[in-house]
Design an enzyme around this catalytic site. Structure first.
Site, PDB file in Angstrom:
ATOM      1  N   ASP A  10      25.458  48.529  86.886  1.00 59.67           N
ATOM      2  CA  ASP A  10      26.166  48.515  88.164  1.00 59.67           C
ATOM      3  C   ASP A  10      27.659  48.449  87.875  1.00 59.67           C
ATOM      4  OD1 ASP A  10      26.862  47.937  91.013  1.00 59.67           O
ATOM      5  OD2 ASP A  10      24.704  47.630  91.198  1.00 59.67           O
ATOM      6  N   HIS A  47      29.015  51.549  86.658  1.00 64.67           N
ATOM      7  CA  HIS A  47      29.458  52.167  87.902  1.00 64.67           C
ATOM      8  C   HIS A  47      30.967  52.029  88.072  1.00 64.67           C
ATOM      9  CE1 HIS A  47      25.210  51.938  89.960  1.00 64.67           C
ATOM     10  NE2 HIS A  47      25.205  52.583  88.805  1.00 64.67           N
TER      11      HIS A  47
END
Length: 478
Positions: free
Chosen positions: A285, A308
């Site tokens: 993430d 991310h």
């Protein structure tokens, strides 16, 4: 710098010596009966207080952003008291529960100035969900040179323990969490729960409770140093800072697989005066996520990916006010990531994101290298709303490298009614990793200027200010 800040700087330099020392020197506290109450010990004079989130303490003199740490060797640590968890009954064999030994060591060390809680090299300690509470005497060091690990998976998690967090450090001032050891989150079985994205039958996501613990959380604390540690495989966020002020993070290694869900590397919210330096983060993430209520944050020398990317947000969920200001990211590398530099807000919020500077960032095969998304939504049910968090004064300078051609490298999707303003681009040069660009850079209701021509060219950024100007006071943050 006033006297308080000077003393803080001296303390940070002295504390960080532990990350480089292979052995801890000092007065060890040994106990004949590790499980006893240790009457007459320093800890018996100052019992650890219980958490009271309703009455948090706040610093009398807020610290400034911590600087990239110490160029000089602070010297030896012979004056420190060392509380070795083995002296309190910790076995460290990777199978016995050593929680109580850590709690007792904390209780006694908390009452001693410049104390060191030591989890020594060559041992693997299992502890269950624990809140390490203050206030404690200043200069407390929690040093992990061995391995500190969670129980292995949801089935091994004690039913009485919180499933939202593992280690919590609460109401502390001038504390250091350091060492050359490893924090192991054993997240694999948590990631495979059928309530996790696409982990159910035939790739579905089942409904129902899906709590998974954040690995390390600092809450309502000030003047913190976190350095040197290797943090692996968190069930959810690896490290969170909530309601903190004066945080120095340096030389961390954070790692979990690319497809591990919701495993943000470092997350901060309602936290001010933060320095994040010289760290490597790869996860499933956001590499670093900055939530509402954050200001005066410096990020430098960080390598992200796979991940991310570095995100501000999401902000404004459930029509809330969100305020983020004075964030600087420089001299960073982002590679093999789904996003690069991202600002994401929900429709319907208020407040502002302002004073954001991205400088000297290297991209390596990144989708969405530069993205502002004011239509962030986790489902298809989100509706257009007339208010939004105001995104203003955002600069991108010397952003270079390669992008994944499946997404345009520059994407400014701003609110229909609250335009993004004062976006500045300089020396932005992004080339396809392979293949050719399929879509041109995208802008919607975005205002700003190019100080130099960008690669790929961007001709959708509007000059000046929006004509249908909104009322600025609606989006001001106190």
């Amino acid at each position: 710098m006033d006297l308080v800040h000077t003393l803080l700087a001296i303390w940070i330099i002295a504390s960080l010596v532990f990350q480089n020392s292979s052995n801890v020197e000092g007065r060890y506290h040994y106990h004949r009966k590790p499980k006893s109450s240790h009457r007459g010990s320093p800890g018996s004079k100052a019992p650890v207080s219980s958490p009271d989130p309703q009455n948090p303490s706040s610093p009398t003199s807020p610290p400034s952003v911590p600087a990239d740490p110490y160029p000089n060797d602070p010297g030896n640590s012979s004056k420190n008291c060392v509380f070795d968890v083995r002296s309190y009954g910790a076995v460290g064999d990777g199978s016995n529960d050593d929680t109580e030994a850590f709690r007792q060591a904390w209780k006694e060390a908390c009452a001693v100035e410049s104390a060191v809680i030591l989890a020594p090299e060559g041992y693997s300690f299992i502890i269950t969900s624990t809140i390490f509470s203050g206030p404690c005497k200043p200069g407390l060091v929690f040093q992990v040179d061995g391995i500190l690990m969670t129980p292995e998976g949801p089935d091994s998690w004690p039913k009485a323990d919180s499933r939202k967090q593992w280690l919590v450090f609460y109401r502390l001032d001038q504390m250091t969490f350091t060492g050359k050891g490893t924090i192991e989150g054993n997240g694999q079985k948590w990631w495979e729960l059928p309530c996790k994205p696409h982990r159910g039958p035939n790739g579905s996501t089942l409904s129902g409770p899906c709590d998974s613990p954040a690995l390390i959380r600092f809450f309502m604390s000030t003047n913190l140093v976190v350095s040197g540690l290797r943090i692996l495989n968190s069930p959810q966020f690896h490290m969170k800072f909530d309601g903190c002020e004066g945080v120095l993070i340096d030389k961390l290694s954070i790692s979990s697989p690319k497809l591990s869900p919701n495993t943000d590397g470092i997350h901060i919210e309602n936290t001010k005066a933060v320095g994040i330096y010289n760290s490597m983060i790869s996860n499933g993430d956001d590499c670093i996520s900055i939530g509402p209520g954050c200001s005066n944050v410096a990020i430098e020398g960080v390598t992200c990916g796979p991940s991310h990317g570095i995100s501000i947000g999401s902000l404004g969920v459930h029509n809330s006010q969100a305020c983020v200001s004075n964030i600087t990211v420089r001299n960073a590398v982002i590679k093999e990531s789904d996003n690069g530099l991202r600002i994401k807000t929900w429709q319907g919020g208020t407040g502002s994101v302002t004073g954001i500077a991205f400088d000297n960032i290297q991209m390596d095969n990144v989708m969405n290298c530069i993205i502002i998304d004011q239509y962030y939504c986790l489902s298809k049910a989100c509706l257009n709303e007339t208010s939004a968090v105001h995104v203003n004064d955002i600069s991108y300078r010397n952003i270079k490298g390669t992008y994944d051609v499946r997404r345009t490298p520059i994407h400014f999707a701003c609110s229909d009614t609250v335009a993004c303003t004062n976006i500045k681009l300089s020396e932005v040069e992004l080339f396809p990793e392979e293949g050719q660009l399929l879509e041109d850079p995208f802008c919607w209701n975005a205002y700003g200027n190019q100080e130099t021509l960008t690669i790929p060219p961007i001709d959708c950024l509007r000059d000046g200010e929006p004509q249908n100007a909104f009322e600025p006071s609606t989006y001001e943050c106190n």
